[in-house]
Design an enzyme around this catalytic site. Structure first.
Site, PDB file in Angstrom:
ATOM      1  N   SER A   7      73.941  59.688 -17.375  1.00  0.00           N
ATOM      2  CA  SER A   7      73.566  60.993 -16.821  1.00  0.00           C
ATOM      3  C   SER A   7      74.546  61.390 -15.723  1.00  0.00           C
ATOM      4  CB  SER A   7      72.154  60.928 -16.242  1.00  0.00           C
ATOM      5  OG  SER A   7      71.966  62.056 -15.405  1.00  0.00           O
ATOM      6  N   HIS A  32      74.710  62.782 -20.936  1.00  0.00           N
ATOM      7  CA  HIS A  32      73.427  63.413 -20.603  1.00  0.00           C
ATOM      8  C   HIS A  32      73.643  64.369 -19.430  1.00  0.00           C
ATOM      9  CE1 HIS A  32      68.971  63.440 -20.469  1.00  0.00           C
ATOM     10  NE2 HIS A  32      69.111  63.489 -19.150  1.00  0.00           N
ATOM     11  N   ASP A  34      71.912  66.986 -16.875  1.00  0.00           N
ATOM     12  CA  ASP A  34      70.637  67.392 -16.281  1.00  0.00           C
ATOM     13  C   ASP A  34      70.768  68.746 -15.607  1.00  0.00           C
ATOM     14  OD1 ASP A  34      68.814  65.118 -16.703  1.00  0.00           O
ATOM     15  OD2 ASP A  34      70.321  64.010 -15.556  1.00  0.00           O
ATOM     16  N   MET A  36      69.027  71.655 -13.607  1.00  0.00           N
ATOM     17  CA  MET A  36      67.854  71.855 -12.731  1.00  0.00           C
ATOM     18  C   MET A  36      67.973  73.186 -12.002  1.00  0.00           C
ATOM     19  SD  MET A  36      67.510  68.077 -11.060  1.00  0.00           S
ATOM     20  CE  MET A  36      67.648  66.589 -12.074  1.00  0.00           C
ATOM     21  N   HIS A  65      69.580  68.283 -20.969  1.00  0.00           N
ATOM     22  CA  HIS A  65      68.167  68.165 -20.562  1.00  0.00           C
ATOM     23  C   HIS A  65      67.857  69.307 -19.604  1.00  0.00           C
ATOM     24  CE1 HIS A  65      65.048  65.420 -18.271  1.00  0.00           C
ATOM     25  NE2 HIS A  65      64.480  66.439 -18.874  1.00  0.00           N
ATOM     26  N   MET A  67      65.720  71.147 -17.189  1.00  0.00           N
ATOM     27  CA  MET A  67      64.571  71.093 -16.273  1.00  0.00           C
ATOM     28  C   MET A  67      64.544  72.431 -15.537  1.00  0.00           C
ATOM     29  SD  MET A  67      65.134  67.183 -15.116  1.00  0.00           S
ATOM     30  CE  MET A  67      66.816  67.282 -15.731  1.00  0.00           C
ATOM     31  N   MET A 136      59.935  60.943 -19.925  1.00  0.00           N
ATOM     32  CA  MET A 136      60.365  60.787 -18.537  1.00  0.00           C
ATOM     33  C   MET A 136      59.683  59.564 -17.936  1.00  0.00           C
ATOM     34  SD  MET A 136      62.606  63.087 -17.907  1.00  0.00           S
ATOM     35  CE  MET A 136      62.838  62.478 -16.227  1.00  0.00           C
ATOM     36  N   ASP A 174      64.242  58.334 -20.043  1.00  0.00           N
ATOM     37  CA  ASP A 174      65.056  58.854 -18.937  1.00  0.00           C
ATOM     38  C   ASP A 174      64.394  58.577 -17.596  1.00  0.00           C
ATOM     39  OD1 ASP A 174      66.764  60.321 -17.331  1.00  0.00           O
ATOM     40  OD2 ASP A 174      66.283  62.270 -18.215  1.00  0.00           O
TER      41      ASP A 174
HETATM   42  C1  DX5 Z   1      65.942  62.990 -13.535  1.00  0.00           C
HETATM   43  C2  DX5 Z   1      66.972  63.136 -14.623  1.00  0.00           C
HETATM   44  C3  DX5 Z   1      67.613  61.874 -15.032  1.00  0.00           C
HETATM   45  C4  DX5 Z   1      68.364  61.173 -13.923  1.00  0.00           C
HETATM   46  C5  DX5 Z   1      68.139  59.703 -14.133  1.00  0.00           C
HETATM   47  O1  DX5 Z   1      65.260  64.167 -13.378  1.00  0.00           O
HETATM   48  O2  DX5 Z   1      66.399  63.724 -15.775  1.00  0.00           O
HETATM   49  O3  DX5 Z   1      68.455  62.071 -16.161  1.00  0.00           O
HETATM   50  O4  DX5 Z   1      69.728  61.417 -13.895  1.00  0.00           O
HETATM   51  O5  DX5 Z   1      68.702  59.024 -13.078  1.00  0.00           O
HETATM   52  P1  DX5 Z   1      68.515  57.450 -12.902  1.00  0.00           P
HETATM   53  O6  DX5 Z   1      69.063  56.784 -14.118  1.00  0.00           O
HETATM   54  O7  DX5 Z   1      69.298  57.160 -11.668  1.00  0.00           O
HETATM   55  O8  DX5 Z   1      67.030  57.201 -12.724  1.00  0.00           O
HETATM   56 ZN    ZN Z   2      67.636  63.770 -17.657  1.00  0.00          ZN
END
Ligand code: DX5
Ligand code: ZN
Length: 217
Positions: A7, A32, A34, A36, A65, A67, A136, A174
């Protein structure tokens, strides 16, 4: 054996090109990404323009992903930016079925991600339409959080549900994935493991990626 999806959230954002090359050289299977928005989760990251720029420097599949609140507003933007998998949260969209159909209409894979307390029942009636379920194992929003152990039974149930229905849906996990729990998760039937801080927080990113891959050889 699970695929590895580092990620980018935990990467050095001033040095994305070089860091992506390191995970690619280390044998990562997906990148990956993320996304947000500061509304659905209490953090803001990046959007389609950044993903579009990264698309030019790597051929790794982009596992995006989302969010974000009301993701239906931006599906085409993320497709045009180069997403190969687009995963949305049912908690963020009222018309989940419609949004999934839109993703699929662009010929890419559609995923659904469930927050830790969201029931598996939420996706019961959409199983025939999706390509991936993302469980999650932390509350979304930040990297570096601890794996929520009670999610193990949810992962087991999800695997059973997919197999019982004879579907080919990918199971992704994840949050809080480290070298010391990756093998256990793979043995539970997880297809894709997301690892952010464990990989991009390492002194040697390439070696850490390879260490994850070597767990499964
Ligand atoms: C959290 C993200 C994850 C995050 C995971 O909201 O969706 O993808 O990057 O990070 P680690 O592996 O550090 O828990
Ligand atoms: Zn993620």
């Amino acid at each position: 054996m699970a695929d590895i999806a580092p990620s980018l959230l935990s990467a050095n954002f001033a040095n994305l090109h070089e860091e992506i090359m390191k995970i690619e050289d280390g044998g990562a299977d997906y990148l990956h990404l993320d996304v947000m928005d500061g509304v659905f989760v209490p953090n803001i990251t990046f959007g389609p323009p950044v993903i579009k720029s990264l698309r030019k420097i790597t051929s790794m599949p982009f596992d995006v992903h989302l969010m974000i609140d009301k993701p239906e507003r931006y599906i085409k933007d993320f497709v045009d930016a180069g997403a190969n998998i687009l995963t949305i949260h049912p908690e963020a969209t009222i018309h989940l079925h419609r949004t999934i159909q839109e993703i699929k209409s662009y010929g890419i894979r559609a995923g659904v991600s469930l927050n830790p307390t969201t029931s598996l029942n939420t996706i019961e009636y959409i199983l025939d339409d999706i390509d991936l379920i993302l469980i999650m194992t932390v509350n979304p929003g930040f990297g570096g959080q601890s794996f929520i152990e009670s999610m193990i039974s949810k992962i087991v149930k999800t695997r059973e549900m997919i197999d019982k229905r004879g579907l080919k849906i990918l199971l992704e996990v994840d949050g809080g994935v480290k070298l010391d729990n990756a093998l256990q998760l793979s043995n539970l039937g997880v297809d894709i493991l997301v690892a952010g801080s464990a990989i991009f927080g390492a002194d040697d990113i390439k070696k850490k990626t390879t260490d994850f891959k070597n767990l499964f050889v």
